[in-house]
Scaffold this motif. Structure first.
Motif, PDB file in Angstrom:
ATOM      1  N   VAL A   1       1.205  -1.256  -0.056  1.00  0.00           N
ATOM      2  CA  VAL A   1       0.383  -0.253   0.227  1.00  0.00           C
ATOM      3  C   VAL A   1       0.745   1.062  -0.134  1.00  0.00           C
ATOM      4  N   GLN A   2       1.053   1.561  -1.186  1.00  0.00           N
ATOM      5  CA  GLN A   2       1.141   2.966  -1.157  1.00  0.00           C
ATOM      6  C   GLN A   2       0.257   4.482  -1.146  1.00  0.00           C
ATOM      7  N   VAL A   3       1.149   5.090  -0.529  1.00  0.00           N
ATOM      8  CA  VAL A   3      -0.363   6.243   0.114  1.00  0.00           C
ATOM      9  C   VAL A   3       0.014   7.514  -0.283  1.00  0.00           C
ATOM     10  N   GLY A   4      -0.872   8.271  -0.943  1.00  0.00           N
ATOM     11  CA  GLY A   4      -1.404   9.500  -1.743  1.00  0.00           C
ATOM     12  C   GLY A   4      -1.080   9.804  -3.264  1.00  0.00           C
ATOM     13  N   LEU A   5      -2.105  10.571  -4.014  1.00  0.00           N
ATOM     14  CA  LEU A   5      -2.231  10.820  -5.049  1.00  0.00           C
ATOM     15  C   LEU A   5      -1.173  11.704  -5.907  1.00  0.00           C
ATOM     16  N   GLU A   6      -0.268  12.497  -4.791  1.00  0.00           N
ATOM     17  CA  GLU A   6       0.424  12.949  -5.215  1.00  0.00           C
ATOM     18  C   GLU A   6       2.411  11.646  -5.484  1.00  0.00           C
ATOM     19  N   ASN A   7       1.850  11.060  -4.618  1.00  0.00           N
ATOM     20  CA  ASN A   7       2.364   9.805  -5.296  1.00  0.00           C
ATOM     21  C   ASN A   7       2.795   9.005  -6.278  1.00  0.00           C
ATOM     22  N   ALA A   8       1.618   9.257  -6.730  1.00  0.00           N
ATOM     23  CA  ALA A   8       0.772   7.939  -7.516  1.00  0.00           C
ATOM     24  C   ALA A   8       2.212   7.822  -8.523  1.00  0.00           C
ATOM     25  N   TYR A   9       2.899   8.630  -9.464  1.00  0.00           N
ATOM     26  CA  TYR A   9       3.861   8.464 -10.345  1.00  0.00           C
ATOM     27  C   TYR A   9       4.725   7.641  -9.336  1.00  0.00           C
ATOM     28  N   ASP A  10       5.790   7.580  -8.522  1.00  0.00           N
ATOM     29  CA  ASP A  10       6.391   6.339  -7.982  1.00  0.00           C
ATOM     30  C   ASP A  10       5.966   5.450  -8.026  1.00  0.00           C
ATOM     31  N   ALA A  11       4.866   5.169  -7.501  1.00  0.00           N
ATOM     32  CA  ALA A  11       4.253   4.286  -7.078  1.00  0.00           C
ATOM     33  C   ALA A  11       4.103   3.501  -8.044  1.00  0.00           C
ATOM     34  N   PHE A  12       3.567   3.865  -9.714  1.00  0.00           N
ATOM     35  CA  PHE A  12       2.700   2.802 -10.510  1.00  0.00           C
ATOM     36  C   PHE A  12       4.606   2.299 -10.837  1.00  0.00           C
ATOM     37  N   MET A  13       4.981   3.127 -11.096  1.00  0.00           N
ATOM     38  CA  MET A  13       6.476   2.668 -11.639  1.00  0.00           C
ATOM     39  C   MET A  13       7.234   1.372 -10.714  1.00  0.00           C
ATOM     40  N   ARG A  14       6.473   1.312  -9.186  1.00  0.00           N
ATOM     41  CA  ARG A  14       7.138   0.034  -8.168  1.00  0.00           C
ATOM     42  C   ARG A  14       6.647  -1.059  -8.914  1.00  0.00           C
ATOM     43  N   LEU A  15       5.459  -1.067  -9.664  1.00  0.00           N
ATOM     44  CA  LEU A  15       5.846  -2.132 -10.759  1.00  0.00           C
ATOM     45  C   LEU A  15       6.864  -2.619 -11.485  1.00  0.00           C
ATOM     46  N   PHE A  16       7.099  -1.859 -12.328  1.00  0.00           N
ATOM     47  CA  PHE A  16       8.313  -2.260 -13.336  1.00  0.00           C
ATOM     48  C   PHE A  16       9.800  -2.694 -12.661  1.00  0.00           C
ATOM     49  N   SER A  17       9.966  -2.285 -11.921  1.00  0.00           N
ATOM     50  CA  SER A  17      11.664  -1.550 -11.169  1.00  0.00           C
ATOM     51  C   SER A  17      11.771  -2.844 -10.014  1.00  0.00           C
ATOM     52  N   GLY A  18       9.496  -3.681  -9.963  1.00  0.00           N
ATOM     53  CA  GLY A  18      10.430  -5.405  -9.080  1.00  0.00           C
ATOM     54  C   GLY A  18      10.216  -4.608  -7.515  1.00  0.00           C
ATOM     55  N   ALA A  19       9.913  -3.964  -7.517  1.00  0.00           N
ATOM     56  CA  ALA A  19       9.848  -2.819  -5.626  1.00  0.00           C
ATOM     57  C   ALA A  19       8.609  -3.601  -5.086  1.00  0.00           C
ATOM     58  N   ASN A  20       7.723  -3.785  -5.898  1.00  0.00           N
ATOM     59  CA  ASN A  20       6.884  -4.514  -4.912  1.00  0.00           C
ATOM     60  C   ASN A  20       6.799  -5.753  -5.028  1.00  0.00           C
ATOM     61  N   THR A  21       6.090  -6.020  -3.279  1.00  0.00           N
ATOM     62  CA  THR A  21       5.805  -6.849  -3.652  1.00  0.00           C
ATOM     63  C   THR A  21       4.353  -7.526  -2.449  1.00  0.00           C
TER      64      THR A  21
END
Lengths: 337, 337
Positions: free
Chosen positions: A309-329
């Motif tokens: 769970v990432q927080v805040g619309l202002e972080n939407a870009y950084d959160a989305f890019m976690r999909l491609f960097s492999g950061a999210n579990t």
């Protein structure tokens, strides 16, 4: 809250999205249109599929128009309404956008949900959402696992992959996961109960193919494909006769301006395998059935579903890019409020 | 004839085979081994699959050992025999090699054939051979054509492709063929009765995709794939929903040291398509059924099967390379005697 922050797509990304492809704007909170309603979004789903919608190419959904907010599945609460079926205060799930407030009309994708029995409304974006149902129907209906078969899952530590592997174990398969990095691989074994885990980082197609051969010496009866590219090529070298390949995603290729391509397709021929594209939209009439079984497995402690769970619309870009960097579990979710 | 000329594989080709990868040698005519027999080969089948057998990679058959003659399906006459089931003078069909005389044992792939009702024994390498049966079972069992559907065939002027298109017409499909060059395209329409023909020569993937879209505006319900590479990529952009892709061959990739790969696999996902590998070996028990229907269609004048007969073992290399240069129209056969 008197403004509606909206995360707009203002330019079509070339390859990997960059911050300037988007803009966060503030607009007034909309009023409910005649017969419609306005949703206060609480959680938005961030998915690889959204990258495809940003391109101007034919797909199963129209491209996101430039200047519109980025389309996303959200859960939220009806904020104001001109429709008796969607009363203010009701929780709803629907295809909306990355914004504080979305206007919706009946007859679209919005449905009322009962959040009383879940620990967080975001469960409707993960375990009981498109992710969980994709794992469930993709594996069971397309992969058709039989006890004793070998199931190979790529993107195995991801939202879909981790559920696919666990459902495969419930169905009696030997489950081999492919993921990026030692931490994720450890997680597959210790946290999700996979039989084996293979780290693709730093491995050539040949090396990766050899690792798969070690863990699946008879070949994979089912490949659940989330990744594509080199990973798919290595898997293709390890098919059992008449293997079923569930083509669920090709995340390694979504940001690639020059796509790599599957070079070992000839193995599909040699092994008389079948590769079938799978989209969860085809299973809408069976969502209740799938959701109920997923909920039961979770309640029995047989299925773990994690959320990032990432927080805040202002972080939407950084959160989305976690999909491609492999950061999210686990399933990536943006908490809006 | 007192010598046995044999066309040996003496080096594994790197990319396109070159003459020095092979050597024509003369050996004594072998004697029949205990329980076995010797075949005087009359015709040999030249097929793209042979290129795969020359590589040292896992496939549905072991690689041709270096120093052995190039494996090939042949028709011939039993020359001498130590087995009562295969008497001298009988015509046989089997998996032998590019050589004057082959030693065979019962229990292998050799079967007695009745050449009384065919205009040439080579028909058992074309219309009623692996080529014809591949077209027949691949289209009917994997493609499952329905009247009114659109069938897209690549390598359409080739041995398999030209039969696939004609069988598609018999089954009521709109048939669109892809071939290289204006002559072949004219031949598809005038000679084989295709509804439309597209020349891929000099066209980019995007241009070829646009041409296919023109001839198959609703997309292809069935793709019968013989070519791969750019042609497959263009086809993938023109799939109808739930299209069936019969993966029969990928001839454009067989000589490529660096394979191109299918870059538009994501369309399989978007269109919920299915790609299935097809090998004729799986249909052995139904060969008689398929052969009979092919013979009937030919007798009725509904199916034309052409052969490109090249002459002489000493020309085996040049003959084989016609498969890759696009020179052959119809089934390529090497006449040995």
């Amino acid at each position: 809250m008197t403004v509606n922050r909206r995360f707009l797509l203002c330019r079509r990304p070339q390859g990997a999205p960059v911050p300037d492809d988007f803009r966060l704007v503030e607009e007034p909170v909309p009023a409910a249109p005649a017969g419609g309603f306005v949703i206060r979004n609480h959680f938005a789903s961030l998915d690889p599929a959204q990258r495809g919608w940003m391109d101007d190419v034919p797909s199963y959904m129209p491209p996101i128009p430039l200047g519109d907010p980025v389309r996303a599945t959200t859960v939220g609460v009806v904020h104001n309404s001109d429709n008796p079926d969607f009363a203010p205060g009701q929780w709803v799930l629907g295809l909306n956008a990355l914004e504080d407030y979305s206007v919706a009309m009946p007859g679209g994708f919005t449905s009322v949900i009962d959040v009383a029995h879940v620990d967080s409304p975001s469960r409707f974006l993960s375990a009981m959402g498109a992710v969980g149902l994709t794992a469930y129907f993709g594996l069971l209906e397309v992969g058709k696992p039989q006890p004793g078969e070998t199931l190979l899952v790529s993107g195995a530590a991801g939202a879909v992959g981790s559920m696919v592997g666990q459902i495969g174990k419930i169905k009696g398969c030997r489950v081999v996961g492919i993921a990026g990095g030692a931490d994720k691989c450890r997680r597959l074994i210790e946290h999700y109960g996979f039989d084996a885990a293979i780290d693709y980082h730093g491995r050539s197609v040949t090396e990766l193919a050899a690792s798969i051969a070690q863990e699946a010496p008879q070949g994979a009866d089912i490949v659940f494909e989330n990744v594509g590219g080199d990973v798919l090529d290595a898997e293709l070298m390890n098919l059992a006769m008449r293997a079923r390949i569930v083509l669920c995603g090709l995340i390694s290729e979504y940001n690639a301006p020059e796509k790599h391509g599957a070079r070992n397709l000839w193995q599909v021929l040699v092994k008389r395998a079948t590769m079938t594209g799978m989209l969860i939209a085809d299973y809408v009439p069976r969502f209740a059935e799938g959701g109920a079984e997923i909920a039961r497995w979770m309640a029995e402690g047989r299925l773990r579903v994690d959320e990032d769970v990432q927080v805040g619309l202002e972080n939407a870009y950084d959160a989305f890019m976690r999909l491609f960097s492999g950061a999210n579990t686990g399933k990536l979710v943006l908490k809006i409020v």
